[in-house]
Design a protein around this motif. Structure first.
Motif, PDB file in Angstrom:
ATOM      1  N   GLY A  80       2.514 -89.440  -3.412  1.00  0.00           N
ATOM      2  CA  GLY A  80       1.282 -89.886  -2.379  1.00  0.00           C
ATOM      3  C   GLY A  80       0.766 -90.283  -3.571  1.00  0.00           C
ATOM      4  N   ALA A  81       1.180 -90.415  -5.178  1.00  0.00           N
ATOM      5  CA  ALA A  81       0.212 -91.498  -5.975  1.00  0.00           C
ATOM      6  C   ALA A  81       1.027 -92.344  -6.260  1.00  0.00           C
ATOM      7  N   SER A  82       0.634 -93.429  -7.039  1.00  0.00           N
ATOM      8  CA  SER A  82       0.836 -94.834  -6.933  1.00  0.00           C
ATOM      9  C   SER A  82       1.211 -94.914  -8.083  1.00  0.00           C
ATOM     10  N   VAL A  83       3.121 -95.785  -8.665  1.00  0.00           N
ATOM     11  CA  VAL A  83       3.553 -96.248  -9.268  1.00  0.00           C
ATOM     12  C   VAL A  83       3.486 -97.583  -9.668  1.00  0.00           C
ATOM     13  N   TYR A  84       2.872 -98.270 -11.136  1.00  0.00           N
ATOM     14  CA  TYR A  84       2.387 -99.659 -11.574  1.00  0.00           C
ATOM     15  C   TYR A  84       3.313-100.462 -12.526  1.00  0.00           C
ATOM     16  N   PRO A 137      -7.873 -92.036 -11.888  1.00  0.00           N
ATOM     17  CA  PRO A 137      -7.026 -92.089 -10.996  1.00  0.00           C
ATOM     18  C   PRO A 137      -7.434 -93.336 -10.324  1.00  0.00           C
ATOM     19  N   LEU A 138      -8.813 -93.750  -9.550  1.00  0.00           N
ATOM     20  CA  LEU A 138      -9.046 -94.324  -8.766  1.00  0.00           C
ATOM     21  C   LEU A 138      -8.697 -95.836  -9.404  1.00  0.00           C
ATOM     22  N   ALA A 139      -9.351 -95.779 -10.654  1.00  0.00           N
ATOM     23  CA  ALA A 139      -9.702 -97.146 -11.415  1.00  0.00           C
ATOM     24  C   ALA A 139      -8.569 -97.557 -10.935  1.00  0.00           C
ATOM     25  N   ALA A 140      -7.640 -96.683 -12.091  1.00  0.00           N
ATOM     26  CA  ALA A 140      -5.919 -97.430 -11.412  1.00  0.00           C
ATOM     27  C   ALA A 140      -5.716 -97.899 -10.203  1.00  0.00           C
ATOM     28  N   ASP A 141      -5.795 -97.659  -9.014  1.00  0.00           N
ATOM     29  CA  ASP A 141      -5.597 -98.109  -7.767  1.00  0.00           C
ATOM     30  C   ASP A 141      -6.558 -99.486  -7.859  1.00  0.00           C
ATOM     31  N   PHE A 142      -7.714 -99.670  -7.984  1.00  0.00           N
ATOM     32  CA  PHE A 142      -8.005-101.402  -8.125  1.00  0.00           C
ATOM     33  C   PHE A 142      -7.317-101.855  -9.173  1.00  0.00           C
ATOM     34  N   GLY A 143      -6.599-101.670 -10.183  1.00  0.00           N
ATOM     35  CA  GLY A 143      -6.235-102.659 -11.070  1.00  0.00           C
ATOM     36  C   GLY A 143      -6.324-102.686 -12.123  1.00  0.00           C
ATOM     37  N   VAL A 144      -5.424-102.881 -12.995  1.00  0.00           N
ATOM     38  CA  VAL A 144      -5.439-102.501 -14.582  1.00  0.00           C
ATOM     39  C   VAL A 144      -6.796-103.471 -15.017  1.00  0.00           C
ATOM     40  N   ILE A 145      -7.464-103.748 -15.064  1.00  0.00           N
ATOM     41  CA  ILE A 145      -8.651-104.086 -15.330  1.00  0.00           C
ATOM     42  C   ILE A 145      -9.091-103.393 -15.891  1.00  0.00           C
ATOM     43  N   LEU A 146      -9.914-102.433 -14.273  1.00  0.00           N
ATOM     44  CA  LEU A 146     -10.870-101.854 -14.400  1.00  0.00           C
ATOM     45  C   LEU A 146     -10.530-100.275 -15.226  1.00  0.00           C
ATOM     46  N   VAL A 147      -8.520 -99.773 -14.722  1.00  0.00           N
ATOM     47  CA  VAL A 147      -8.591 -99.176 -15.910  1.00  0.00           C
ATOM     48  C   VAL A 147      -8.711 -99.600 -17.120  1.00  0.00           C
ATOM     49  N   ILE A 148      -9.258-100.663 -18.179  1.00  0.00           N
ATOM     50  CA  ILE A 148      -8.954-100.617 -19.253  1.00  0.00           C
ATOM     51  C   ILE A 148     -10.530-100.496 -19.797  1.00  0.00           C
TER      52      ILE A 148
END
Length: 478
Positions: A80-84, A137-148
């Motif tokens: 259920g978790a994402s892989v990037y 975790p929510l930021a990661a699903d929106f994309g790497v930019i938001l993670v940074i």
């Protein structure tokens, strides 16, 4: 000559100042777990070998393509978790982003904490960091930019929380107990690294990697309640301190200038070689430490070829040694001082030498023992452990040379360290992406060279006397 501190015995481990050291220990524990969470979680976040039947997309996708097409940057993992699809270069930038944030706030937060008080600033930083950990975790699903972006803002919050601690210790720590108290507080970082790496892999396998962030973010929110309740900026305002302990602390600090400062002698600081010796020590120390904190799970996973659970457990072992060496080093440093066995500057240089030379030797040896599982682990355990001996060396040296400006100078010192962390994380990602074997060898050789530069500079120019510009202002303005 070093100013002779008060030696009158005060209350010891049952005292309030040791209680504050313990609370700071847990605060540092919380912040480092939130910082290192990504280091263990990222093994599952980018591990394409754990999902099957998916389109073959290269994990070496360049950062520019990932940034331009964030929807392509993840796939669904069977828990259920994402892989990037984050390349080593992308991971290096993500690891570095928290250091970018910390460096933005270290200097201003240290200066403001010295003027307005550290309690509120540190508590706000800890709370913000905890909330952003929950959001990761929510930021990661929106994309790497938001993670940074999230990690950068989290770094800004942690920069506020790290630096102001020395403002509190400048008012709470008697000179003969500085190494002991700061090492108890600082050991929380090593203990936190041990815990998050030890249980992070287990959490990831049992619940999914997002729960690593949920659990330790929640722990941080609870820790904030304890912080705002118990911590005070100085002993004179604490409602629970005993008269005996208050008198002991105040009398031991009486020889140090303590009146409020109205300006910072920037020009004098820039010309002060003992300060530059501290700055270079931080730069060297943080270079290797950042690599270990950020890349240790990845190194163990790729070199020893173990799964995420075992990688996390093995990665946690070095931080047992780190936590132990931090506390034991502080005890030994204060023992040498209290028995007049060594002068203060000799103690600082001894522990700085051990903390920079020993991990360098271990790092240089690592590439040549990869065929031996046990030897590799022994060296990896020794690197963080021996590095933390610096906590009784140049890391608290600002309390010796300029106690009135300790928080401000700690901000600058950590700024130099975080610049090193940014460069080393990005460089490591680049080197190992070219070739894993030669890349790791170059990473460790370069780290040893940086450590030796910092050591030679500190041994040459380091001092422990209060500098003229740090004490004359009190005399001339009265």
């Amino acid at each position: 000559m070093d100013e002779k501190p008060s030696t009158r015995k005060g209350p010891d481990f049952c005292s309030l100042r040791y209680g504050l050291a313990l609370i700071m220990h847990f605060s540092n524990f919380t912040m480092i777990t939130q910082r290192v969470s990504l280091s263990i979680a990222i093994i599952a976040m980018v591990n394409s070998t754990q999902h099957h039947g998916l389109s073959n997309v290269s994990t070496e996708e360049p950062l520019a393509e990932t940034l331009n097409n964030p929807s392509r940057s993840f796939k669904k993992f069977n828990t259920g978790a994402s892989v990037y699809e984050w390349s080593p270069e992308t991971q290096g930038i993500i690891f570095s982003s928290i250091s970018y944030g910390i460096i933005l706030t270290l200097i201003p937060s240290g200066y403001l904490a010295g003027i307005f008080g550290a309690k509120q600033m540190l508590g706000a930083g800890l709370l913000t960091s905890s909330l952003l950990t929950l959001f990761t975790p929510l930021a990661a699903d929106f994309g790497v930019i938001l993670v940074i972006v999230t990690r950068t803002v989290q770094g800004m919050a942690q920069g506020m929380a790290w630096t102001g601690q020395f403002t509190i210790w400048a008012k709470w720590a008697p000179p003969l107990e500085r190494s002991k108290l700061t090492s108890i507080a600082g050991s929380g970082a090593a203990f936190g690294s041990f815990i998050i790496l030890c249980v992070g892999g287990l959490i990831s396998q049992a619940l999914g990697w997002p729960f690593i962030f949920y659990i330790f973010g929640s722990i941080g929110c609870v820790c904030c309640l304890l912080w705002f309740t118990v911590i005070y900026d100085d002993p004179t305002h604490h409602p629970c301190i005993s008269v005996k302990e208050k008198e002991y602390i105040m009398s031991s600090l009486a020889q140090q200038p303590s009146s409020p400062r109205r300006s910072v002698p920037i020009k004098a600081m820039v010309r002060c070689l003992p300060l530059w010796a501290i700055f270079m020590g931080f730069f060297s120390h943080f270079w290797l430490c950042t690599i270990i904190i950020s890349y240790l799970p990845t190194y163990i996973s790729s070199v020893l070829h173990v799964n995420i659970r075992d990688s996390g457990v093995l990665s946690s072992l070095p931080f047992i040694a780190a936590s132990s060496c931090t506390i034991l080093g502080g005890q030994l440093a204060d023992f040498l001082l209290s028995r007049n066995l060594l002068r203060l500057i000799n103690v600082r240089k001894l522990f700085s030498s051990l903390g920079l030379l020993l991990p360098s030797l271990c790092a240089v040896a690592l590439p040549f023992v990869t065929s031996s599982y046990i030897t590799t682990m022994i060296l990896l355990i020794l690197i963080p452990g021996t590095s933390n001996l610096c906590d009784s060396g140049f890391i608290i040296n600002t309390l010796d040379v300029a106690p009135r400006y300790a928080s401000f100078l700690m901000g600058i010192s950590r700024g130099f360290g975080l610049i090193a962390g940014i460069i080393s994380s990005t460089t490591t990602g680049f080197l190992i992406s070219q070739d894993s074997v030669s890349g790791w060898r170059n990473v460790f050789f370069l780290s040893a060279a940086v450590n030796m530069f910092g050591l030679v500079f500190y041994l040459t120019f380091g001092q422990a006397e209060i500098q003229d510009w740090a004490k004359e202002r009190t005399i001339t303005r009265l």
